[in-house]
Design a protein around this motif. Structure first.
Motif, PDB file in Angstrom:
ATOM      1  N   LEU A   1       0.833  -1.189   0.000  1.00 42.55           N
ATOM      2  CA  LEU A   1       0.000   0.000   0.000  1.00 42.55           C
ATOM      3  C   LEU A   1       0.874   1.247   0.000  1.00 42.55           C
ATOM      4  O   LEU A   1       2.009   1.228   0.463  1.00 42.55           O
ATOM      5  CB  LEU A   1      -0.915   0.019   1.219  1.00 42.55           C
ATOM      6  CG  LEU A   1      -1.896  -1.139   1.369  1.00 42.55           C
ATOM      7  CD1 LEU A   1      -2.757  -0.935   2.605  1.00 42.55           C
ATOM      8  CD2 LEU A   1      -2.770  -1.300   0.124  1.00 42.55           C
TER       9      LEU A   1
ATOM     10  N   GLU B   1       0.064   7.003   1.958  1.00 37.84           N
ATOM     11  CA  GLU B   1      -1.222   7.602   2.314  1.00 37.84           C
ATOM     12  C   GLU B   1      -2.280   6.538   2.583  1.00 37.84           C
ATOM     13  O   GLU B   1      -3.115   6.709   3.489  1.00 37.84           O
ATOM     14  CB  GLU B   1      -1.680   8.556   1.215  1.00 37.84           C
ATOM     15  CG  GLU B   1      -2.797   9.471   1.668  1.00 37.84           C
ATOM     16  CD  GLU B   1      -2.767  10.819   0.949  1.00 37.84           C
ATOM     17  OE1 GLU B   1      -3.806  11.153   0.358  1.00 37.84           O
ATOM     18  OE2 GLU B   1      -1.738  11.525   1.005  1.00 37.84           O
ATOM     19  N   GLU B   2      -2.241   5.452   1.862  1.00 36.00           N
ATOM     20  CA  GLU B   2      -3.197   4.366   2.123  1.00 36.00           C
ATOM     21  C   GLU B   2      -2.929   3.736   3.485  1.00 36.00           C
ATOM     22  O   GLU B   2      -3.880   3.404   4.221  1.00 36.00           O
ATOM     23  CB  GLU B   2      -3.103   3.312   1.021  1.00 36.00           C
ATOM     24  CG  GLU B   2      -3.705   3.763  -0.302  1.00 36.00           C
ATOM     25  CD  GLU B   2      -3.382   2.841  -1.453  1.00 36.00           C
ATOM     26  OE1 GLU B   2      -4.094   2.904  -2.476  1.00 36.00           O
ATOM     27  OE2 GLU B   2      -2.406   2.060  -1.353  1.00 36.00           O
TER      28      GLU B   2
ATOM     29  N   THR C   1      -4.429   6.354   6.013  1.00 35.29           N
ATOM     30  CA  THR C   1      -5.882   6.579   6.033  1.00 35.29           C
ATOM     31  C   THR C   1      -6.664   5.326   6.412  1.00 35.29           C
ATOM     32  O   THR C   1      -7.751   5.438   6.991  1.00 35.29           O
ATOM     33  CB  THR C   1      -6.370   7.094   4.673  1.00 35.29           C
ATOM     34  OG1 THR C   1      -5.970   6.177   3.641  1.00 35.29           O
ATOM     35  CG2 THR C   1      -5.777   8.461   4.374  1.00 35.29           C
ATOM     36  N   MET C   2      -6.119   4.152   6.133  1.00 34.33           N
ATOM     37  CA  MET C   2      -6.872   2.938   6.458  1.00 34.33           C
ATOM     38  C   MET C   2      -7.010   2.735   7.962  1.00 34.33           C
ATOM     39  O   MET C   2      -7.913   2.033   8.420  1.00 34.33           O
ATOM     40  CB  MET C   2      -6.208   1.711   5.827  1.00 34.33           C
ATOM     41  CG  MET C   2      -4.900   1.281   6.466  1.00 34.33           C
ATOM     42  SD  MET C   2      -4.266  -0.250   5.765  1.00 34.33           S
ATOM     43  CE  MET C   2      -5.583  -1.389   6.130  1.00 34.33           C
TER      44      MET C   2
END
Length: 234
Positions: free
Chosen positions: A92, A95-96, A99-100
């Motif tokens: 990932l 940023e993923e 944010t997850m």
């Protein structure tokens, strides 16, 4: 006290690792757990989050007994452990990864993370596996903050990192603590510990053998030599 461990005992199988751990952490403090390898420091953090359940004793968080509740329930209460292996998702993007893990009610937003960790903003579209070791550590800490923790527990966050990156992470942890975040830290680099911490606990063979303020610890060469085999003044 935001966190209190009283007479905590923990086992790996039949091996009695924690043998009456007693620790107090006040809200907003930075507290370190020091000791030689195998002393029980990481097991102490794992016992707090329920990964290694305490077989005896009591763990209190914000006045509530969390000794026997499941790990995910402890995490929901705001107890967050960043393990030594960091555990980021390498496929990932930065940023993923961030944010997850974000909670809707978290005081920490993406912009806050990027302000404290500008390297992460520069690499926000890069995969986690393409980051350097220091950047992965920053990502692990940033991701932890997005979960809205009340106490941040870090297991050797600067191990194996270049001195310039160590200095950067120390500065970032100071910024995080300045927001009022409580930090419980395991770290072998004593210079890092003394730059950050209000108090220190030394663990040996599963017991707390010494507790001191940062200034007391800095002034006590005999304790450092006896339990850690080092002298900061050397």
């Amino acid at each position: 006290m935001i966190l209190t461990l009283t007479d905590v005992h923990g086992f790996y199988g039949k091996s009695h690792i924690l043998q009456s751990i007693n620790i107090n952490v006040a809200a907003g403090e930075v507290v370190t757990l020091l000791g030689r390898n195998g002393a029980g420091k990481t097991t102490t953090l794992k016992s707090i989050v329920g990964v290694v359940p305490a077989q005896r004793g009591k763990i209190m968080f914000e006045g509530e007994d969390i000794t026997c509740i499941p790990t995910h329930k402890i995490a929901e209460r705001g107890v967050c452990l960043v393990p030594e292996h960091r555990g980021i998702f390498k496929l990932l993007t930065v940023e993923e990864n961030l944010t997850m893990s974000a909670k809707r009610d978290s005081a920490w937003k993406l912009d806050d993370i990027y302000r404290i960790f500008p390297r992460l903003k520069e690499r926000r579209n890069n995969g986690g596996g393409h980051l350097s070791g220091g950047e992965q550590q920053m990502l692990a800490i940033g991701r932890a903050l997005m979960t809205h923790p009340k106490i941040l527990m870090l297991d050797e966050p600067v191990e194996g990192l270049a001195p310039v990156i160590v200095d950067e992470i120390v500065a970032q942890l100071k910024l995080i603590n300045a927001t009022g975040m409580t930090i419980l830290l395991i770290e072998q680099n004593l210079e890092v510990c003394t730059q950050l911490a209000d108090r220190h606990y030394i663990i040996e063979q599963g017991r707390v053998v010494h507790c001191a303020s940062n200034q007391e610890f800095l002034n006590d060469d005999a304790v450092k030599d006896r339990y850690l085999g080092v002298n900061l003044a050397a």
